[in-house]
Design an enzyme around this catalytic site. Structure first.
Site, short mmCIF file in Angstrom:
data_model
loop_
_atom_site.label_atom_id
_atom_site.label_comp_id
_atom_site.label_asym_id
_atom_site.label_seq_id
_atom_site.Cartn_x
_atom_site.Cartn_y
_atom_site.Cartn_z
N TYR A 169 -31.71 43.63 27.15
CA TYR A 169 -30.68 43.50 26.09
C TYR A 169 -29.54 42.48 26.16
CZ TYR A 169 -33.06 47.90 24.42
OH TYR A 169 -34.19 48.82 23.77
N LYS A 176 -41.74 47.51 36.11
CA LYS A 176 -43.24 47.07 35.71
C LYS A 176 -43.58 45.95 36.53
CE LYS A 176 -46.98 47.68 33.35
NZ LYS A 176 -48.02 48.49 33.61
N ASP A 195 -44.85 52.87 32.73
CA ASP A 195 -45.99 53.56 31.75
C ASP A 195 -46.49 54.81 32.56
OD1 ASP A 195 -46.96 51.93 33.92
OD2 ASP A 195 -48.80 51.19 32.85
N ASP A 242 -33.82 52.89 27.85
CA ASP A 242 -33.73 53.37 26.30
C ASP A 242 -34.74 54.01 25.91
OD1 ASP A 242 -32.69 53.35 23.78
OD2 ASP A 242 -33.15 51.19 23.50
#
Ligand SMILES: NC(=O)c1ccc[n+]([C@@H]2O[C@H](COP(=O)([O-])OP(=O)(O)OC[C@H]3O[C@@H](n4cnc5c(N)ncnc54)[C@H](O)[C@@H]3O)[C@@H](O)[C@H]2O)c1
Length: 352
Positions: A138, A188, A221, A245
């Site tokens: 962001y 990730k 995930d 988030d």
């Protein structure tokens, strides 16, 4: 505890249900302060979408400077999409505050209050999610080229700095030290081989300074699945801006919904005030009906007192909230008014 002290708090109630839940949180915070021998002085700023319609700004030009002098900021909710686009209200008030005051740690507790039925079978979990709040996905770096043409390109670049990653990880390890001693670091790194491998490397470096804290790295995930299947195995969860988030919305869902989701935007260096706010928005669908659940805002106020060094008053509020939900207050949407739930918490505070 700082008996006799007065804390100077900026109140920004905002839009919709924001003023109702801020009033409730303030009443409870004041009652707890009185029990513990300190005081709260509040200055209310009317910055909101109505303020924007009157002045063309979400806050005055010197708004940040006005807030800077306060010990903390308690915010309700900002946004009224019927009259002001969300991008204007968000970028005109909330984001500038988080950025100007370098509130790099976004903290959200996720656990079920007694009597609250979450969507999971698990009844007992206590997760503290810590989201990086200033950079990452962001950061706003990027742009669009050839707008409106077939060959149009949009680029959004995630920015991870060593300073930014290291400080949020240190914050998470410090939090784990005074909780159950476990950090789950979320990335990730199998797919994002630059930024997330970098995050994992820094996790290992920081972990070396905390031999008593157990750290496990998870992919986002797998973490999403774990929060649903085995939330009781988690203690502190730390993640980047985007991943945090998403995970904190999942956290709000498993704790029974937005009525219970509290948050803190913290500047751990204390070089500027931190901001405390419920996760929910202005809820236009129920605004003005007196039906907003104030518990998320009250919990946020408890986090504020803890940050100010008033751990006893903070714990007092949490205990009173638990007493209220045990008695059936605030656990079902719309079953009681905001005032009735607030009164139940106030009664519990005064009973202790
Ligand atoms: N931090 C913030 O100030 C913040 C956060 C989220 C959304 N917003 C803004 O709020 C406005 C409305 O957004 P939205 O409708 O997507 O989200 P919302 O959180 O306002 O509402 C979503 C749903 O949850 C319910 N809800 C939310 N808080 C509740 C509470 N305390 N008690 C009972 N029910 C509650 C609402 O009635 C609604 O059905 C938008 O302008 C949005 O940008 C602001």
């Amino acid at each position: 505890m700082n008996a006799g002290k007065t804390y100077d708090i900026a109140l920004v109630p905002g839009d919709g249900i924001g003023p109702d839940v801020t009033k409730a949180a303030w009443a409870v915070a004041e009652a707890a302060a009185e029990r513990d021998g300190f005081a709260l002085a509040g200055t209310t700023y009317p910055w909101s979408c109505n303020y924007y319609l009157e002045t063309g700004r979400m806050m005055p030009e010197d708004g940040i400077e006005k807030l800077r002098g306060h010990d903390a900021i308690l915010l309700g909710a900002v946004g009224w999409p019927a009259t002001v686009p969300d991008s204007v209200s968000l970028h005109g008030l909330l984001l500038p505050i988080r950025k100007a005051f370098d509130q790099y740690a976004n903290i959200r507790p996720h656990r079920l209050l007694p009597g609250v039925e979450g969507p999971l079978k698990a009844e007992s979990f206590d997760i503290l999610c810590i989201r990086e709040n200033t950079e990452g996905e962001y950061s706003g770096a990027g742009g669009r080229v050839h707008q409106g043409m077939l060959q149009e390109v949009a680029v959004e670049t995630a920015i991870f700095t060593r300073t930014g990653v290291e400080r949020i990880l240190r914050f998470a390890f410090e939090a784990a030290k005074v909780r159950r001693g476990r950090v789950a670091s979320v990335t990730k790194s199998n797919a994002q081989k630059h930024s997330m491998v970098f995050w994992d490397e820094i996790t290992r470096l920081v972990a070396a300074d905390y031999p008593d804290v157990e750290v496990t790295s998870y992919h986002i995930d797998a973490m999403a699945a774990r929060m649903v299947m085995a939330p009781e195995t988690l203690d502190v969860v730390v993640a980047s801006n985007l991943f945090g988030d998403i995970l904190t919305d999942l956290g709000a869902a498993i704790q029974g919904g937005l009525g219970f989701a509290a948050s803190a935007n913290v500047n751990p260096t204390r070089s500027a005030p931190s901001m405390f706010e419920p996760v929910h928005g202005s809820a236009p669908d129920i605004a003005g009906k007196g039906l907003a659940n104030p518990l998320a805002a009250i919990w946020s106020a408890a986090m504020m007192l803890d940050h100010l060094g008033e751990a006893q008053a903070s714990a007092r509020i949490l205990k009173a909230m638990e007493a209220a939900t045990t008695r059936g207050f605030g656990i079902r949407p719309g079953a009681q008014t905001t005032d009735a739930i607030t009164d139940a918490v106030l009664t519990a505070i005064n009973e202790e």
